[in-house]
Design an enzyme around this catalytic site. Structure first.
Site, PDB file in Angstrom:
ATOM      1  N   LYS A   1     -10.616  36.006  12.965  1.00  0.00           N
ATOM      2  CA  LYS A   1      -9.861  34.813  12.574  1.00  0.00           C
ATOM      3  C   LYS A   1      -8.523  35.217  11.964  1.00  0.00           C
ATOM      4  CE  LYS A   1     -14.121  32.147  11.896  1.00  0.00           C
ATOM      5  NZ  LYS A   1     -15.137  31.613  10.963  1.00  0.00           N
TER       6      LYS A   1
ATOM      7  N   GLN B   1     -16.511  31.375   4.672  1.00  0.00           N
ATOM      8  CA  GLN B   1     -17.375  31.902   5.736  1.00  0.00           C
ATOM      9  C   GLN B   1     -18.842  31.768   5.338  1.00  0.00           C
ATOM     10  OE1 GLN B   1     -16.313  32.808   8.763  1.00  0.00           O
ATOM     11  NE2 GLN B   1     -18.364  33.294   9.482  1.00  0.00           N
TER      12      GLN B   1
ATOM     13  N   ASP C   1     -12.845  23.694   8.477  1.00  0.00           N
ATOM     14  CA  ASP C   1     -14.121  23.888   9.176  1.00  0.00           C
ATOM     15  C   ASP C   1     -14.770  22.548   9.525  1.00  0.00           C
ATOM     16  OD1 ASP C   1     -15.185  26.358   9.950  1.00  0.00           O
ATOM     17  OD2 ASP C   1     -15.497  26.965   7.869  1.00  0.00           O
TER      18      ASP C   1
HETATM   19  N1  GUN Z   1     -20.477  30.910  10.237  1.00  0.00           N
HETATM   20  C1  GUN Z   1     -20.744  30.817  11.555  1.00  0.00           C
HETATM   21  N2  GUN Z   1     -19.836  30.042  12.154  1.00  0.00           N
HETATM   22  C2  GUN Z   1     -18.992  29.616  11.197  1.00  0.00           C
HETATM   23  C3  GUN Z   1     -17.845  28.787  11.202  1.00  0.00           C
HETATM   24  O1  GUN Z   1     -17.407  28.241  12.209  1.00  0.00           O
HETATM   25  N3  GUN Z   1     -17.250  28.615  10.000  1.00  0.00           N
HETATM   26  C4  GUN Z   1     -17.710  29.175   8.866  1.00  0.00           C
HETATM   27  N4  GUN Z   1     -17.061  28.936   7.731  1.00  0.00           N
HETATM   28  N5  GUN Z   1     -18.770  29.946   8.822  1.00  0.00           N
HETATM   29  C5  GUN Z   1     -19.405  30.162   9.991  1.00  0.00           C
END
Ligand code: GUN
Length: 286
Positions: A53, A97, A120
């Site tokens: 990311k 995350q 998110d």
């Molecule tokens: N863990 C797995 N996929 C995601 C996501 O799209 N965002 C976040 N914050 N954590 C995750």
């Protein structure tokens, strides 16, 4: 006849190209989108996603701010960081995350993220808006799946869409998005007894159970569109999806691979949400 492979990487590259242009225009107005990434602990898969990311932010001209916290961090310290970032002007979006290491209250931390920065889309305001068909930030992975269908000109209207998995991250929001596009949606999960029969009646099958190879060819109707949202690391160290790709691709009309399918789309849609957040905060989008 083998299925057409849905090239998520290529579709994501197209979306990122569009964003690069949009970000350049914003910069002429003095607006620089910024993403704060909170990574708690050192789960290897999470670290990999986070790195990916942040790298994409750099490539697109989005500022990224990394906050690596030890797994031993207190709930209070985590909440204080979220609160600080909510008030930080340079931060357009906040990504916490998940999953958080044991002991930390995920929901409490997620709920504290300002709805204007919830890139998110997992917070209560974002999910409420989604269910009311007035979304601002659509959760990235489900949004990516919808973009993949769109790019293959697959219209969910009137089709039977089966979603395997009911997580907040994928299954629940994806079901709502398919419903918004007028699909008839069935949500299956670990307590569904007749998973095979239900999957076999799907026109669009989205596998988001997080179990390697749970979807086998006998569960797939000929001509079905199969979207594999799973990312599983098997004992050999290889990354595989929830779908037994080799056998299912012989029956499906479209299929997304792992890797190179949904994964790159998630990141592209996160960048998309971060740009929207920057525009909202600059007052150039309502
Ligand atoms: N863990 C797995 N996929 C995601 C996501 O799209 N965002 C976040 N914050 N954590 C995750």
């Amino acid at each position: 006849l083998a299925a057409q492979i849905i090239d998520g990487k290529k579709i994501a590259d197209g979306i990122k190209d569009g964003l690069t242009h949009e970000i350049a225009v914003l910069k002429t107005k003095g607006i620089i989108p910024g993403l704060a990434v909170i990574m708690v602990g050192d789960d290897p898969a999470s670290k990999k996603y986070v790195a990916s990311k942040e790298k994409t932010c750099a490539n697109l001209g989005i500022s990224s701010f990394h906050y690596g916290l030890p797994a031993t961090v207190s709930q209070k310290e985590l909440l204080e960081l979220v609160d600080k970032l909510n008030n930080e002007k340079k931060v357009s979006g906040i990504l916490l995350q998940l999953p958080l290491p044991g002991g930390l209250k995920e929901k409490e931390a997620m709920n504290l993220i300002s709805p204007d920065k919830d890139v998110d889309g997992f917070g209560p305001v974002s999910l409420g808006r989604l269910i009311m068909d007035e979304p601002v930030f659509i959760p990235c992975t489900p949004h990516g799946v919808m973009k993949m269908l769109e790019s293959c000109e697959i219209d969910p209207a009137g089709k039977h869409a089966v979603v395997v998995g009911r997580s907040i991250i994928v299954g629940k929001p994806l079901s709502l998005l398919l419903l918004r596009k007028n699909a008839t949606v069935t949500i299956c999960h670990s307590r569904t007894p007749n998973l095979k029969e239900i999957c076999a009646s799907a026109d669009i099958l989205c596998a988001a159970a997080g179990r390697a190879g749970i979807i086998t060819a006998d569960m797939v109707r000929k001509g079905c569109t199969v979207i594999d949202v799973g990312i599983n690391i098997i004992s050999s160290g290889k990354i595989v999806g929830d779908v037994d790709f080799e056998s299912v691709k012989e029956k499906a009309s479209f299929i997304s691979p792992v890797p190179g399918g949904v994964g790159p789309m998630t990141i592209a849609m996160l960048m998309h949400n971060t740009v929207i957040a920057a525009r909202i905060q600059a007052g150039s989008l309502t």
